[in-house]
Design a protein around this motif. Structure first.
Motif, mmCIF file in Angstrom:
data_model
loop_
_atom_site.group_PDB
_atom_site.id
_atom_site.type_symbol
_atom_site.label_atom_id
_atom_site.label_comp_id
_atom_site.label_asym_id
_atom_site.label_seq_id
_atom_site.Cartn_x
_atom_site.Cartn_y
_atom_site.Cartn_z
ATOM 1 N N LEU A 14 0.823 -1.206 0.000
ATOM 2 C CA LEU A 14 0.000 0.000 0.000
ATOM 3 C C LEU A 14 0.862 1.264 0.000
ATOM 4 C CD1 LEU A 14 -2.625 -1.160 2.656
ATOM 5 C CD2 LEU A 14 -2.774 -1.312 0.158
ATOM 6 N N LYS A 15 2.014 1.176 0.671
ATOM 7 C CA LYS A 15 2.944 2.313 0.736
ATOM 8 C C LYS A 15 4.332 1.741 0.981
ATOM 9 C CE LYS A 15 3.730 6.546 3.391
ATOM 10 N NZ LYS A 15 3.225 7.340 4.508
ATOM 11 N N ALA A 16 5.303 2.180 0.198
ATOM 12 C CA ALA A 16 6.671 1.687 0.376
ATOM 13 C C ALA A 16 7.661 2.819 0.151
ATOM 14 C CB ALA A 16 6.961 0.530 -0.569
ATOM 15 N N ASN A 20 9.219 3.824 6.016
ATOM 16 C CA ASN A 20 7.776 3.982 6.224
ATOM 17 C C ASN A 20 7.011 3.118 5.228
ATOM 18 O OD1 ASN A 20 5.297 4.879 7.065
ATOM 19 N ND2 ASN A 20 5.514 6.927 6.227
ATOM 20 N N VAL A 21 6.504 1.989 5.724
ATOM 21 C CA VAL A 21 5.871 0.992 4.849
ATOM 22 C C VAL A 21 4.526 0.565 5.419
ATOM 23 C CG1 VAL A 21 6.095 -1.419 4.078
ATOM 24 C CG2 VAL A 21 8.027 0.136 3.860
ATOM 25 N N LEU A 22 3.592 0.281 4.517
ATOM 26 C CA LEU A 22 2.292 -0.271 4.886
ATOM 27 C C LEU A 22 1.930 -1.342 3.866
ATOM 28 C CD1 LEU A 22 -0.143 0.003 6.841
ATOM 29 C CD2 LEU A 22 -1.152 1.569 5.167
ATOM 30 N N ILE A 23 1.651 -2.560 4.344
ATOM 31 C CA ILE A 23 1.277 -3.668 3.467
ATOM 32 C C ILE A 23 0.042 -4.372 4.020
ATOM 33 C CG2 ILE A 23 3.624 -4.019 2.580
ATOM 34 C CD1 ILE A 23 3.889 -6.407 4.513
ATOM 35 N N ARG A 24 -0.583 -5.206 3.158
ATOM 36 C CA ARG A 24 -1.798 -5.922 3.569
ATOM 37 C C ARG A 24 -1.774 -7.333 2.974
ATOM 38 N NH1 ARG A 24 -6.572 -2.522 2.176
ATOM 39 N NH2 ARG A 24 -5.840 -2.865 0.064
ATOM 40 N N MET A 25 -2.386 -8.264 3.667
ATOM 41 C CA MET A 25 -2.626 -9.608 3.131
ATOM 42 C C MET A 25 -3.832 -10.215 3.840
ATOM 43 S SD MET A 25 -0.038 -12.493 4.609
ATOM 44 C CE MET A 25 -0.334 -13.179 6.238
ATOM 45 N N GLN A 26 -4.423 -11.205 3.199
ATOM 46 C CA GLN A 26 -5.547 -11.925 3.797
ATOM 47 C C GLN A 26 -5.051 -13.269 4.328
ATOM 48 O OE1 GLN A 26 -8.933 -13.642 1.453
ATOM 49 N NE2 GLN A 26 -10.076 -12.128 2.653
ATOM 50 N N VAL A 27 -5.470 -13.631 5.536
ATOM 51 C CA VAL A 27 -5.116 -14.918 6.126
ATOM 52 C C VAL A 27 -5.912 -16.005 5.404
ATOM 53 C CG1 VAL A 27 -5.065 -16.313 8.225
ATOM 54 C CG2 VAL A 27 -4.633 -13.844 8.364
ATOM 55 N N ALA A 50 7.326 -6.325 5.541
ATOM 56 C CA ALA A 50 7.248 -4.879 5.814
ATOM 57 C C ALA A 50 8.591 -4.356 6.296
ATOM 58 C CB ALA A 50 6.160 -4.594 6.851
ATOM 59 N N PHE A 51 9.244 -5.094 7.173
ATOM 60 C CA PHE A 51 10.551 -4.725 7.700
ATOM 61 C C PHE A 51 11.560 -4.576 6.557
ATOM 62 C CE2 PHE A 51 14.150 -6.471 10.654
ATOM 63 C CZ PHE A 51 14.705 -5.213 10.785
ATOM 64 N N ALA A 52 11.621 -5.568 5.688
ATOM 65 C CA ALA A 52 12.572 -5.537 4.570
ATOM 66 C C ALA A 52 12.324 -4.347 3.646
ATOM 67 C CB ALA A 52 12.490 -6.841 3.780
ATOM 68 N N SER A 88 2.626 -2.340 9.395
ATOM 69 C CA SER A 88 3.326 -1.077 9.183
ATOM 70 C C SER A 88 4.724 -1.232 9.769
ATOM 71 C CB SER A 88 2.586 0.080 9.855
ATOM 72 O OG SER A 88 2.500 -0.140 11.251
ATOM 73 N N ALA A 89 5.695 -0.654 9.076
ATOM 74 C CA ALA A 89 7.080 -0.670 9.554
ATOM 75 C C ALA A 89 7.608 0.752 9.500
ATOM 76 C CB ALA A 89 7.933 -1.592 8.703
ATOM 77 N N THR A 90 8.234 1.182 10.592
ATOM 78 C CA THR A 90 8.706 2.558 10.713
ATOM 79 C C THR A 90 10.132 2.580 11.247
ATOM 80 O OG1 THR A 90 6.439 3.207 11.258
ATOM 81 C CG2 THR A 90 8.171 4.800 11.738
ATOM 82 N N LEU A 91 10.960 3.381 10.607
ATOM 83 C CA LEU A 91 12.321 3.580 11.085
ATOM 84 C C LEU A 91 12.285 4.370 12.390
ATOM 85 C CD1 LEU A 91 15.432 3.556 10.676
ATOM 86 C CD2 LEU A 91 15.138 5.661 9.352
#
Length: 135
Positions: A14-16, A20-27, A50-52, A88-91
């Motif tokens: 969603l954002k990379a 500052n990253v935001l991702i989504r997935m369905q279980v 997200a971390f990577a 979400s992953a944030t520095l």
């Protein structure tokens, strides 16, 4: 993103941006453990994507990559099949070749809200890109 594991997980970026990253997935059903909840390794793998993404500046020249040197994870609530997870992953801090990142995984709830599935603190290290070696 050239990440076969992320592709298999069904990750949607969603954002990379660097830090500052935001991702989504369905279980999915095949991501569940013997208790019928999301297997911890699946949740961790999702958070690790997200971390990577947050660790590696897409504007970089490819001579280095930033990888995890350690991660602390706290699982807070179970993930459920059919629900969407967001990570979400944030520095937090960067000094030289070392970085510190916060990663949070949340899940949508049936009432339209969200709850925390896991919180992670990741440590990163920038190294020469192994794929760029000329042996």
């Amino acid at each position: 993103m050239n990440d076969r594991a992320a592709e298999w997980l069904g990750v949607e970026v969603l954002k990379a941006e660097f830090g500052n990253v935001l991702i989504r997935m369905q279980v999915r059903e095949e991501m569940l453990n013997g208790f019928g909840i999301a297997q911890g390794g699946m949740v961790f793998a999702f958070a690790d994507v997200a971390f990577a993404l947050a660790c590696n500046d897409p504007r970089g020249d490819g001579s280095t990559v930033t990888v995890a040197s350690g991660v602390d994870v706290n699982f807070m609530n179970p993930g459920h099949a059919g629900r969407n997870l967001t990570a979400s992953a944030t520095l937090v801090s960067q000094a030289g070749r070392s970085g510190l990142f916060d990663i949070r995984v949340t899940q949508e709830t049936p009432d339209g809200g969200e709850e925390i599935i896991a919180e992670l603190r990741g440590r990163s290290r920038t190294i020469p890109n192994p794929a760029a070696r000329n042996d």
